[in-house]
Design a protein around this motif. Sequence first.
Motif, short mmCIF file in Angstrom:
data_model
loop_
_atom_site.label_atom_id
_atom_site.label_comp_id
_atom_site.label_asym_id
_atom_site.label_seq_id
_atom_site.Cartn_x
_atom_site.Cartn_y
_atom_site.Cartn_z
N SER A 55 0.94 4.39 -10.81
CA SER A 55 1.36 3.97 -12.15
C SER A 55 1.25 5.18 -13.08
N GLU A 56 1.79 5.05 -14.28
CA GLU A 56 1.65 6.12 -15.28
C GLU A 56 0.17 6.39 -15.56
N GLU A 57 -0.61 5.31 -15.66
CA GLU A 57 -2.05 5.45 -15.97
C GLU A 57 -2.79 6.14 -14.84
N SER A 58 -2.46 5.80 -13.60
CA SER A 58 -3.10 6.45 -12.45
C SER A 58 -2.74 7.92 -12.38
N LEU A 59 -1.47 8.22 -12.62
CA LEU A 59 -1.03 9.61 -12.59
C LEU A 59 -1.73 10.41 -13.69
N ALA A 60 -1.89 9.83 -14.86
CA ALA A 60 -2.60 10.50 -15.95
C ALA A 60 -4.05 10.79 -15.55
N PHE A 61 -4.70 9.83 -14.89
CA PHE A 61 -6.07 10.04 -14.42
C PHE A 61 -6.13 11.20 -13.43
N VAL A 62 -5.23 11.20 -12.45
CA VAL A 62 -5.24 12.26 -11.44
C VAL A 62 -4.98 13.62 -12.08
N ARG A 63 -4.02 13.68 -12.98
CA ARG A 63 -3.73 14.96 -13.65
C ARG A 63 -4.96 15.46 -14.42
N ALA A 64 -5.64 14.57 -15.10
CA ALA A 64 -6.81 14.96 -15.88
C ALA A 64 -7.96 15.41 -14.98
N ALA A 102 -3.15 2.84 -5.39
CA ALA A 102 -3.22 3.85 -6.45
C ALA A 102 -2.44 3.47 -7.70
N ARG A 103 -1.72 2.36 -7.66
CA ARG A 103 -1.02 1.90 -8.87
C ARG A 103 -2.00 1.32 -9.89
N HIS A 104 -3.22 1.04 -9.43
CA HIS A 104 -4.23 0.45 -10.31
C HIS A 104 -5.27 1.53 -10.66
N ARG A 105 -5.17 2.04 -11.87
CA ARG A 105 -6.02 3.16 -12.28
C ARG A 105 -7.51 2.87 -12.07
N ASP A 106 -7.98 1.72 -12.51
CA ASP A 106 -9.41 1.43 -12.39
C ASP A 106 -9.86 1.45 -10.93
N ALA A 107 -9.06 0.88 -10.05
CA ALA A 107 -9.40 0.86 -8.63
C ALA A 107 -9.37 2.27 -8.05
N LEU A 108 -8.37 3.05 -8.44
CA LEU A 108 -8.27 4.43 -7.96
C LEU A 108 -9.46 5.25 -8.43
N GLU A 109 -9.78 5.12 -9.71
CA GLU A 109 -10.90 5.87 -10.28
C GLU A 109 -12.21 5.49 -9.58
N ALA A 110 -12.42 4.22 -9.32
CA ALA A 110 -13.63 3.77 -8.63
C ALA A 110 -13.67 4.29 -7.20
N ALA A 111 -12.54 4.27 -6.52
CA ALA A 111 -12.50 4.73 -5.13
C ALA A 111 -12.75 6.23 -5.01
N LEU A 112 -12.37 6.97 -6.04
CA LEU A 112 -12.53 8.43 -6.01
C LEU A 112 -13.80 8.92 -6.70
N GLU A 113 -14.60 7.98 -7.22
CA GLU A 113 -15.83 8.35 -7.93
C GLU A 113 -16.72 9.22 -7.04
N GLY A 114 -17.20 10.30 -7.62
CA GLY A 114 -18.08 11.21 -6.89
C GLY A 114 -17.34 12.25 -6.06
N ARG A 115 -16.02 12.15 -6.01
CA ARG A 115 -15.24 13.13 -5.26
C ARG A 115 -14.57 14.08 -6.25
N SER A 116 -14.29 15.27 -5.77
CA SER A 116 -13.59 16.23 -6.61
C SER A 116 -12.54 16.93 -5.77
N TRP A 117 -11.58 17.52 -6.43
CA TRP A 117 -10.52 18.27 -5.80
C TRP A 117 -9.98 19.23 -6.83
N CYS A 118 -9.32 20.27 -6.38
CA CYS A 118 -8.77 21.24 -7.34
C CYS A 118 -7.26 21.15 -7.44
N GLN A 119 -6.60 20.61 -6.43
CA GLN A 119 -5.16 20.40 -6.49
C GLN A 119 -4.85 18.99 -5.99
N ALA A 120 -3.67 18.50 -6.37
CA ALA A 120 -3.26 17.16 -5.95
C ALA A 120 -1.79 17.17 -5.57
N LEU A 121 -1.47 16.31 -4.63
CA LEU A 121 -0.10 16.10 -4.17
C LEU A 121 0.10 14.60 -4.13
#
Length: 153
Positions: free
Chosen positions: A71-80, A45-64
């Motif tokens: 990484s900062e970039e990955s955290l920004a993606f998850v928050r958004a 999850a430190r690699h935003r592009d990899a995280l975004e690709a792995a989570l493509e098509g999935r949704s959630w309403c809360q995160a932990l």
Amino acid sequence: MACRRVLVVGSSGILRPAVEALRADGVEVVAVSRAGADGSIAVDARHRDALEAALEGRSWCQALVYRPAMSEESLAFVRAATSERCVVVLTSDAADPALGDVVVPDDALLLGWCASGASRWHRPAEISEAALAVLTDGAPRILGAVRPWSSRP
């Protein structure tokens, strides 16, 4: 908890008991870990592009999320991508006296240490319980002690 789908980053380690508790409550967990243990999505999850690709098509309403796993970039993606609360579990490094006064933002858990007896780090069950409390109400929390710094294990 109104939200019935939660993303958990750090799901096979420190937040594993949180995953188990959420599932026991009937919450669908989108679990992420580097190794893909226990049926989680295997991604660093430190690699935003990899995280975004792995989570493509999935949704959630809360995160932990366990902050060292991101990484900062990955955290920004998850928050958004999180429509409700995104709880960040911070390590005691965030309380380093060199950084000034300790300020814990909303939707965050700052991990300290157990100061009774010999200092020790908190166990995953203790951390998960506190993290789930923040997920419930968003109130910032410090788990254990963060001072004196010299007592840090």
